[in-house]
Design an enzyme around this catalytic site. Structure first.
Site, PDB file in Angstrom:
ATOM      1  N   GLU A 274      10.771  14.652   3.037  1.00 41.95           N
ATOM      2  CA  GLU A 274      11.398  15.873   3.556  1.00 41.95           C
ATOM      3  C   GLU A 274      12.289  15.552   4.761  1.00 41.95           C
ATOM      4  OE1 GLU A 274      10.005  20.272   5.227  1.00 41.95           O
ATOM      5  OE2 GLU A 274       8.614  18.571   5.272  1.00 41.95           O
ATOM      6  N   LYS A 352      14.629  25.161  -0.139  1.00 41.48           N
ATOM      7  CA  LYS A 352      13.245  25.615   0.039  1.00 41.48           C
ATOM      8  C   LYS A 352      13.162  27.138   0.065  1.00 41.48           C
ATOM      9  CE  LYS A 352       9.210  24.678   2.999  1.00 41.48           C
ATOM     10  NZ  LYS A 352       8.758  24.001   4.236  1.00 41.48           N
ATOM     11  N   CYS A 410       7.158  20.439   0.962  1.00 42.06           N
ATOM     12  CA  CYS A 410       6.088  20.613   1.942  1.00 42.06           C
ATOM     13  C   CYS A 410       5.183  21.801   1.628  1.00 42.06           C
ATOM     14  CB  CYS A 410       6.701  20.710   3.340  1.00 42.06           C
ATOM     15  SG  CYS A 410       5.500  20.609   4.696  1.00 42.06           S
TER      16      CYS A 410
END
EC number: 2.3.1.269
Length: 533
Positions: A274, A352, A410
């Site tokens: 990430e 995301k 994540c």
């Protein structure tokens, strides 16, 4: 001595908050921590002390205080490590999560007042499971402390999640807690006690038998095609990455590690973690860096998946995240990942969709911009915009076969419905990029990695998990780790990842169990509303 011991125990039990706090303690330590610690079975009885203390609590004030104290201790034990990234944000996270955790107990209080304690106990698994799902549908949800997540490392007891999802695991645990309490409360009928014990034994045996069959079938079926994947763990301190290292040094470290991994390997995918590229590499002024990455991908002759901050132009007054000034234009910033191919062509990008409340984005700030003042920046990281599309990325294997994969960034792995969306759209395996270095050597990263197992089990998809500082590993379709790097070390991990195309019952019907629970809870609420106690 025995008399003194019994007297001390009696005095302790008489304290109004002892039993609620005992439940909070048991719940907190039942959740995954470090790999060597296995206290998961405590979740099977953790709610019993709290529920026992609430049996004769008729007034709402004391009922609420006991419930909230229990949930507050639970959240504090399970989530204290969030404070290592942002102290104020961590305190707020624990406080807000504890309030949301009390909601099913408040509904339980309503049932108790209308229909009696035992009837309310029977409704509790439906109430709690339905609420867990409903809570995760809005932006304030942390989603971390779903009851079923406590069993993530107990692989023999959670394989049925491919049918029910984590929601079924939550329901199973809640039902078992209720049965334990009913057994404790039963004073008259020996036959009733025997019946309860038999049901409890069945509830323990059924997951074990199901898991035995799953593991046997998995061992026999070794025909799935595979792709060779390298996970690069650069081990860069996250604060240093954002505030200290320049683009040249960051890319140099990544190039060096990746170059080592491609020697002597027929890799089909390389993954960086990430925000491995911690700057807006797609901006025009950063084109030399983007060209550099493309050249390296061509040299390695292997597709590269990497995390990076992305930016897109936005129109004035549109819903957006942090604005980035560049060449007189306005951009919305995203926590994103991109897939680059050695043959060139368009970059595949995923942005995301689920952002950490207050840490990455203040919920609903697109509607109320003044809320931005409540964000808690981690080295300048805050106010990301929300992605809108669950993009399934694709590349071609060495033997010319198309491969489709999901990339989870994540915290998104906490949301089972989102992961199942990728799989329904054709993803044959899961990738996850994360940066858990914010949480030091606490058990936060291990807890996160444990919960990821459930996403593999629910969808029967293997996972390649690439972390900046660890935990970097590969999970198979049963959630078992079969390759893992040391923690907080620069390393590259290479393994074969099996590709799957079958769809599990859970993947096809991800919301079935919570919807049924909400429906039954609603019917029971209507019955309780018209029933005289």
């Amino acid at each position: 001595m025995n008399g003194a011991y019994r007297g001390a125990l009696s005095r302790l039990l008489s304290k109004p908050f002892f039993l609620p706090l005992l439940s909070g303690l048991l719940l907190g330590i039942s959740f995954p921590t470090w790999p060597a610690v296995h206290l998961e079975p405590l979740a099977w009885i953790a709610l019993v002390p709290l529920l026992l203390s609430l049996e004769h609590e008729e007034r709402f004030g004391p009922f609420f205080r006991k419930s909230w104290m229990s949930m507050l201790l639970f959240c504090l034990i399970a989530l204290w490590w969030v404070c290592l990234a942002t102290f104020v944000g961590g305190i707020l996270t624990v406080f807000v999560q504890s309030l949301f955790s009390v909601v099913p107990l408040v509904v339980f209080y309503y049932f108790k007042k209308r229909a009696g304690f035992r009837s309310a106990l029977l409704a509790l698994p439906f109430i709690w499971t339905g609420w867990e799902w409903a809570y995760m549908q809005q932006d304030f949800s942390l989603g971390w402390l779903t009851f079923g997540n406590s069993q993530a490392n107990l692989l023999w007891m959670v394989q049925y999640a491919d049918v029910t999802g984590v929601w079924g695991v939550s329901f199973w645990l809640l039902t078992f807690n209720v049965l334990v309490l009913l057994l404790f409360m039963e004073k008259e009928s020996f036959q009733v006690k025997v019946g309860i014990v038999m049901v409890m034994l069945v509830m323990i045996a059924t997951p074990l038998l199901y898991a035995r069959q799953v593991f046997r079938n998995t061992a026999l079926d070794n025909t799935s095609p595979k792709v060779r994947v390298a996970l690069v763990q650069p081990d860069i301190d996250p604060h240093e990455k954002w505030d200290g290292l320049g683009p040249e040094e960051t890319l140099s470290r990544l190039y060096s590690l990746t170059g080592q991994s491609v020697r002597g390997e027929r890799l089909e995918l390389i993954i960086w973690p990430e925000t491995a590229i911690p700057f807006y590499i797609r901006l025009p002024e950063n084109k030399p860096y983007m060209d550099s990455v493309r050249r390296m991908v061509m040299r390695w002759n292997t597709p590269l998946l990497t995390g990076f901050p992305d930016e897109v132009p936005v129109f004035p007054n549109s819903a957006r995240g942090e604005a980035v000034a560049a060449s007189g234009a306005e951009y919305a910033a995203y926590n994103a990942s991109m897939l680059l191919h050695p043959a060139g062509g368009p970059v595949q990008i995923y942005r995301k969709m689920r952002l950490v409340p207050f840490g990455e984005r203040v919920p609903y700030s697109e509607y109320f911009p003044w809320l931005e003042r409540l964000s808690f920046s981690m080295s300048g990281i805050s106010s990301w915009a929300k992605g809108r599309e669950a993009t399934v990325m694709h590349f071609t294997s060495r033997d010319g076969q198309p491969v489709r994969m999901a990339n989870i960034i994540c915290y998104e792995s906490i949301f089972p419905g989102q992961v199942s969306t990728f799989v329904r759209r054709g993803a044959q395996f899961l990738t996850l990029v994360t940066n858990d270095g914010w949480y030091g050597t606490s058990y936060g990263p291990w807890q996160h990695a444990a919960i990821d197992r459930l996403r593999c089990i629910e969808n029967r998809r293997a996972m390649a998990r690439c972390a900046n500082t660890g935990v970097t590993l590969f999970y198979d379709i049963c959630g078992r780790s079969y390759a893992e790097t040391p923690w907080w070390q620069q390393s590259v991990l290479t393994a074969d990842v099996p590709l799957e195309s079958r769809i599990t019952f859970y993947t096809a019907h991800p919301d079935l169990v919570p919807h049924v629970c909400l429906g039954i809870a609603g019917v029971l609420a209507l019955v309780a509303a018209v029933r005289k106690r």
